[in-house]
Design an enzyme around this catalytic site. Structure first.
Site, PDB file in Angstrom:
ATOM      1  N   HIS A 149       5.093 -15.660   5.685  1.00 49.79           N
ATOM      2  CA  HIS A 149       6.080 -16.595   6.233  1.00 49.79           C
ATOM      3  C   HIS A 149       6.528 -16.153   7.634  1.00 49.79           C
ATOM      4  CE1 HIS A 149       9.659 -19.077   6.622  1.00 49.79           C
ATOM      5  NE2 HIS A 149       9.392 -19.674   5.470  1.00 49.79           N
ATOM      6  N   ASP A 152       2.775 -19.545  -2.616  1.00 43.74           N
ATOM      7  CA  ASP A 152       3.741 -20.570  -3.008  1.00 43.74           C
ATOM      8  C   ASP A 152       3.428 -21.947  -2.438  1.00 43.74           C
ATOM      9  OD1 ASP A 152       4.336 -19.910  -0.397  1.00 43.74           O
ATOM     10  OD2 ASP A 152       6.503 -20.074  -0.665  1.00 43.74           O
ATOM     11  N   HIS A 210      15.245 -17.598  -3.358  1.00 45.70           N
ATOM     12  CA  HIS A 210      15.332 -18.971  -2.864  1.00 45.70           C
ATOM     13  C   HIS A 210      15.648 -20.000  -3.951  1.00 45.70           C
ATOM     14  CE1 HIS A 210      13.957 -21.122   1.073  1.00 45.70           C
ATOM     15  NE2 HIS A 210      15.233 -21.251   0.801  1.00 45.70           N
ATOM     16  N   CYS A 239       8.373 -23.766  -0.361  1.00 43.83           N
ATOM     17  CA  CYS A 239       8.789 -22.538  -1.057  1.00 43.83           C
ATOM     18  C   CYS A 239       9.634 -22.834  -2.289  1.00 43.83           C
ATOM     19  CB  CYS A 239       9.637 -21.660  -0.138  1.00 43.83           C
ATOM     20  SG  CYS A 239       8.751 -20.982   1.255  1.00 43.83           S
ATOM     21  N   ASP A 276       3.859 -15.730   0.476  1.00 45.08           N
ATOM     22  CA  ASP A 276       4.674 -16.800   1.062  1.00 45.08           C
ATOM     23  C   ASP A 276       3.904 -17.472   2.200  1.00 45.08           C
ATOM     24  OD1 ASP A 276       6.788 -18.419   1.617  1.00 45.08           O
ATOM     25  OD2 ASP A 276       8.206 -16.812   2.069  1.00 45.08           O
ATOM     26  N   LYS A 305      11.561 -12.455  -2.368  1.00 44.28           N
ATOM     27  CA  LYS A 305      12.299 -13.634  -1.902  1.00 44.28           C
ATOM     28  C   LYS A 305      12.593 -14.560  -3.082  1.00 44.28           C
ATOM     29  CE  LYS A 305      11.091 -17.855   0.635  1.00 44.28           C
ATOM     30  NZ  LYS A 305      10.345 -18.400   1.790  1.00 44.28           N
TER      31      LYS A 305
END
Lengths: 455, 455
Positions: free
Chosen positions: A216, A268, A116, A61, A14, A114
């Site tokens: 991130h 990403d 999302h 993302c 990320d 993650k």
């Protein structure tokens, strides 16, 4: 038949910029030791397989994850920007996900990390083709909430680490705060390894999608890694990431399934622009949320011993949407025929059976605005915003850059290389035509979704 | 004794930025295949030895070459900027050159390439410790003169390729124009190889200083390399450079002297800023003539089979002035004791006998103005000018950057890292004190030069 299918492990980092990653001591993407954190395991991964220098992602993302899951550029699915809790978001159930495709071919499927791409019932990973999931429905930013001044969970909901199983409901596991943020990548990888062990023992092909949460912001490392590098939390987190990737590789080797497993590692989007968690694209200019190469190019490597030649490096253009049809082919799955699929099958290229990518370029959006086009060595910017929040300038006369001769995108060659412009314009035209034929799904569209009738 | 001394070959590229150079397919400095020109020979060179990620140079051709030849920062010698033909320039004869030191230890010495440290009798290479020289006295820019509109050789003298031998006079060989510019690096390497062959046959230790002319603008490749890469003259020139380095390595191997020869490859400064010959520092920001890392950091590698471990990479700080005392030690030469020597002996570090450099930092000048200080992970800018000709801003409150956490030098941490500032200030103080004790030679000082009496 299905027991001959290879396993697939897809680790998605990320906000890991091109410049962040080292080739260990060789600093392949220019980082590693320069960022204070050698990355020997990730380096070894690439040395044993293929590394792409021109792997392109979407601007954030959510759009990248949507393109990865559907093979469609995010403008088509409506999932083209990050949306906070409490607002409509995610992929409609009309979309066909990569997990659904692979599941249909007999794969055991898991999502640890993650997501999302939807945070309500019907849109969680266990609703979208994954047998099992654990992680966060939205993004790491939310781990800052609980410790923040005057945070009010009545106004903005408490963030949770969640889990769910196919056929059941996703439920909360624990509050997502600074402590659980530090620990989550360790938990993600532990579950990934257990999932691999179980399916290797059962002789069932598996797809492990592992979108880890580092780097991130807040880039906070596991307690075991705090202070490890002496260069702060970013470097500690990078060192942890390298260790986590190593844990997955070690498990593949220990289980004796490395030669029947495609291992992919990518990021990403480009590096973070916010301070103090600012990252770097290294060789390239700028950060994510821009149309500069620092935003478009992300790390990508593939390891498949005996199938993909070791030590491969390529500057050929590949797009994140290509992963969908490429892995579909690996699994022998049919692509949905009733919609626009932007991804192209890159298997022969990735395995070294052909020197060139099956793609010459792509159009690039930020949210729902087409910003740029990349084609062969060139990039055309129609809207110019070299740094986030500079303020986009709509160019009456687009800029054209030669990315080989001018990697920092500084010298407009739209006159000298005028012949390139018609090719660029044609790509824009063709993409807009396909959007007319296959109208884009509006962001936040509720389920059930019915695509408009096409002419 | 002297026949046990190792040979020394020092190839110095011109305006080759950190980002230009590939580690071949591995793109070690981030370039190579990304610049359209894989560099397999230079890559192999480094893989067989040591590569420095934090090798620091002065701001331009002349000051770096002066520091290399004397072990003294250019502010001390007065040779701190490029000076055109017809104006006083170069090192005074009071300076002791590296060639004089090595010559005094019995080395055969040759200079093939670009000198730029004096263009009048008494200051040519054959006057300054080299037995033989061939090349250009000043810079490649002059190759543009003869074809230029209204060029008047009455007003500005014709540039020549020159040669000279110790004890004789330097004389003109041919006009330095576009054609001879294309061919000169081939000639330089041919003469280097012949020099090595002759001395290897005679069993005499030699010092070949080979300051090739690529990639300085006009970056025009040898006719054999024109169109080679398909990515233009810059990439063709880079491909030629790789080939030239390979010719030297092949000769060392063919002559069976590789294990008794230290081979150094470096660049004199950061990448070019002028278009269309603009280069790139890759991971780092900006170009030469600035105080940004793209200006300070240049490629450096060392190969000495059996002495320097293969595959070494380090982010330790080394300065171009360090080459002088390091090679003096290799040859067992005494350093001049009557002057300030800024270079420090790095032999044990370069050969892997100790992990750390013998230097923690340095002060950085552009011309005669102190701009910045580097120390450990940090850099302090006292004058801020991120791009050439932006206009320097004298900072009342200096900027401090952490180069590990913030490689693009974007986030001033002078408050958060306040403890670093006193160390920086002390370095400035100490350097200025040493300039009081050893007054700097004014630029353009004529010979004979008599240093001022010190207190």
């Amino acid at each position: 038949m299905t027991d001959a299918l290879p396993n697939i492990v897809l680790i998605l980092a990320d906000n890991l910029g091109w410049g962040e990653l080292g080739w260990g001591e060789l600093g392949c993407y220019g980082g590693g030791v320069l960022r204070g954190a050698p990355t020997p395991r990730i380096d070894a991964l690439a040395a044993e397989g293929l590394r792409l220098l021109n792997f392109n992602v979407e601007s954030d993302c959510v759009p990248t994850r949507a393109a990865l899951m559907t093979g469609r550029q995010a403008i088509r699915t409506g999932a083209f920007q990050s949306v906070p809790a409490g607002l409509p978001q995610g992929l409609t159930r009309w979309e066909v996900t990569l997990a659904e495709l692979l599941s249909g071919r007999g794969y055991a499927t898991a999502h640890y990390g993650k997501w999302h791409l939807g945070d309500c019932e019907g849109r969680f990973p266990n609703d979208r083709g994954f047998d099992d999931w654990y992680g966060i429905p939205r993004t790491s930013t939310e781990s800052l909430f609980t410790a923040a001044h005057k945070y009010d969970p009545e106004a903005v909901p408490l963030p949770y680490v969640m889990e769910g199983r196919r056929g059941g409901k996703t439920h909360n596991v624990k509050i997502f705060d600074e402590d659980s943020r530090r620990r989550i990548d360790g938990e993600i990888v532990d579950r990934t390894v257990a999932f691999m062990e179980k399916n290797a023992a059962a002789g069932k092909p598996f797809f492990a999608y592992v979108p880890i949460t580092q780097l991130h912001f807040p880039s906070l490392a596991h307690p075991d890694f705090m202070g490890r590098t002496g260069h702060g939390e970013m470097a500690d987190s990078l060192a942890e990431m390298d260790h986590r990737v190593g844990q997955v590789i070690d498990a593949l080797d220990r289980l004796g399934i490395a030669e029947n497993t495609i291992l992919l590692f990518a990021s990403d989007n480009g590096p973070e622009f916010r301070r103090p968690w600012r990252g770097t694209a290294g060789y390239w200019r700028s950060t994510y949320h821009t149309a500069m190469e620092g935003s478009l190019r992300a790390p990508f490597m593939l390891r498949w011993p005996g199938k993909a030649p070791a030590g491969g490096v390529s500057n050929e253009i590949v797009h994140v949407a290509d992963i969908f049809p490429t892995l579909a082919r690996v699994a022998g799955a049919e692509l949905p025929a009733d919609r626009a699929i932007d991804g192209v099958d890159q298997l022969d290229f990735l395995l070294g059976r052909q020197p060139r990518s099956n793609r010459e370029g792509f159009v690039y959006y930020i949210k729902n605005e087409m910003r740029a086009v990349k084609w062969r060595d060139w990039k055309m910017h129609m809207i110019w915003e070299p740094e986030v929040n500079d303020g986009p300038v709509k160019l009456e006369s687009p800029y054209l850059f030669n990315l080989i001769q001018d990697p920092k995108e500084e010298t407009n060659v739209a006159v000298e290389h005028a012949w390139v412009m018609p090719a660029m314009r044609r790509m824009v035209h063709d993409f807009l035509q396909s959007l007319k034929k296959h109208p884009a799904i509006p962001p936040g569209a509720p389920d059930p979704y019915e695509p408009p009738v096409r002419k």
